[in-house]
Write an enzyme that holds these catalytic residues in place. Structure first.
Site, PDB file in Angstrom:
ATOM      1  CG  HIS A   7       0.342   3.175  12.438  1.00 12.50           C
ATOM      2  ND1 HIS A   7      -1.001   2.877  12.462  1.00 12.50           N
ATOM      3  CD2 HIS A   7       0.790   2.687  11.251  1.00 12.50           C
ATOM      4  CE1 HIS A   7      -1.338   2.235  11.358  1.00 12.50           C
ATOM      5  NE2 HIS A   7      -0.263   2.103  10.609  1.00 12.50           N
ATOM      6  CG  HIS A  62      -0.484   0.106   2.524  1.00  6.97           C
ATOM      7  ND1 HIS A  62      -0.273   1.317   3.151  1.00  6.97           N
ATOM      8  CD2 HIS A  62      -0.140  -0.827   3.438  1.00  6.97           C
ATOM      9  CE1 HIS A  62       0.175   1.111   4.373  1.00  6.97           C
ATOM     10  NE2 HIS A  62       0.280  -0.184   4.582  1.00  6.97           N
ATOM     11  CG  ASP A  73       2.358   0.897   7.847  1.00  9.43           C
ATOM     12  OD1 ASP A  73       2.047   0.346   6.797  1.00  9.43           O
ATOM     13  OD2 ASP A  73       1.587   1.009   8.828  1.00  9.43           O
ATOM     14  CD  GLU A 106      -3.017  -1.387   5.174  1.00  7.28           C
ATOM     15  OE1 GLU A 106      -2.932  -2.428   5.835  1.00  7.28           O
ATOM     16  OE2 GLU A 106      -2.724  -0.267   5.658  1.00  7.28           O
ATOM     17  CD  GLU A 107      -1.780   2.471   7.454  1.00  7.18           C
ATOM     18  OE1 GLU A 107      -2.460   2.037   8.402  1.00  7.18           O
ATOM     19  OE2 GLU A 107      -0.585   2.175   7.276  1.00  7.18           O
ATOM     20  CG  ASP A 125       1.772  -3.481   5.273  1.00  5.36           C
ATOM     21  OD1 ASP A 125       2.555  -2.581   5.619  1.00  5.36           O
ATOM     22  OD2 ASP A 125       0.531  -3.344   5.303  1.00  5.36           O
TER      23      ASP A 125
END
Ligand code: CO
Ligand code: ZN
Length: 338
Positions: free
Chosen positions: A303, A60, A162, A194-195, A217
């Site tokens: 994150h 992603h 990410d 995606e998130e 990922d």
């Protein structure tokens, strides 16, 4: 790969606003594939033509971010998360909008850290009033973290690893395979959103109708002080996913990955992620179901504004994907016991 990683990580691209990162990736990969195209949601496909059914490799390209919800008279901007952003990680951080406008995050007076929720946080763009803010930023505008990419001790520190780490692995794999005849079509997918719920991979898997899927990922590492138990460390090789909250990986695909790694002496780890998901979650549920696996890059501080990965794990991931794309998946999967 370091220069590529820097370009990818430093580019703006929260969920739903992947235009800039998509243009960069298309530029980086187009010479290594037969064709590239995008769909209605903004997914980028880079295709090596070949016999069906295709192998779909997905990373992603969106990153976590925030969205403007309110601008007060004094020019302070209220924000809400886009994807899994923890409010307590933001004070003191800078955020950048697509327009280039930058602001710093701070919070109202609180007694305890746990009072720090999104209602107490604001963004300060240095503006004197609402009118000045609105020249640069509107309700609904998104912003992402502003952090320079740094290389240190064979490791990389950056925002958006990410999943720009996965994007870099796919691009690098495509470059290695350029000009090499492949036994099946390979579709490199750079998915959107995606998130916020694997949304790009959902439509992409439906339209491509792949025979097999493989998501690339990041995953959590458990190798930091008093980290929650997690059997994955930085630098011990890419992780072959067994399960996360979105998918139980096809045992056949998982074994094929493990066998290929063992045969070529590529170190790998096995991953069971108790929370979180990946594009594999959407791909394996497409149409009548798609045998799907996932290759994960071990990553600390996912994150947060400074995520960390190890160069050796990225190299191992590229090596393994390179080998996997050269295999005839229909034959290999058919040859696997149950
Ligand atoms: Co994520
Ligand atoms: Zn991710």
């Amino acid at each position: 790969m370091e220069a590529l990683m820097k370009r990818l990580c430093e580019t703006y691209g929260p969920s739903g606003e992947e235009m800039e990162i998509r243009a960069l990736i298309e530029e980086e990969i187009k010479d290594s594939v037969d064709r590239t195209f995008t769909d209605n949601l903004g997914n980028l496909f880079a295709v090596r033509e070949g016999p069906a059914p295709a192998l779909l490799l997905s990373a992603h390209m969106d990153e976590i971010g925030v969205i403007v919800t309110h601008i007060d008279e004094q020019g302070f901007v209220r924000i809400a998360p886009v994807g899994g952003v923890a409010p307590h990680l933001l004070p003191g951080q800078r955020l950048r909008f697509k327009s280039g406008a930058v602001g710093t995050v701070y919070h109202e007076k609180i007694k305890e850290l746990r009072e720090l929720d999104w209602t107490r946080i604001y963004l300060d763009l240095g503006a004197k009033n609402a009118a000045e803010v609105k020249k640069q930023v509107q309700i609904g505008d998104m912003a992402c973290l502003e952090q320079p990419f740094v290389a240190l001790n064979g490791r990389y520190l950056a925002k958006a690893l990410d999943d720009r780490a996965g994007c870099a692995v796919l691009i690098e794999t495509a470059r290695r395979l350029a000009g090499v005849p492949l036994p099946q079509a390979v579709c490199f997918l750079f998915s959107v959103q995606e998130e916020v719920g694997l949304r790009g991979a959902t439509t992409a898997a439906y339209s491509i109708q792949p025979g097999y899927g493989l998501a690339v990922d990041v995953t959590r590492a458990g190798d930091t002080p008093k980290a929650p138990l997690m059997e994955v460390s930085l630098g011990k090789g890419p992780a072959i996913k067994v399960k996360d909250n979105s998918v139980i990986c096809s045992p056949k695909v998982r074994r094929l990955m493990m066998e290929a790694a063992a045969q070529h002496q590529i170190p790998y780890q096995l991953e069971v992620l108790e929370r979180g998901g990946t594009d594999a979650g959407a791909i394996h549920l497409s149409r009548g179901g798609v045998p799907t696996g996932a290759l994960s890059i071990p990553c600390r501080y996912i994150h947060t504004p400074s995520e960390m990965v190890d160069q050796a794990d990225l190299d191992g991931a590229v090596q393994l994907l390179d080998i996997l794309c050269r295999l005839n998946w229909s034959e290999e999967i058919a040859a696997q016991a149950i």
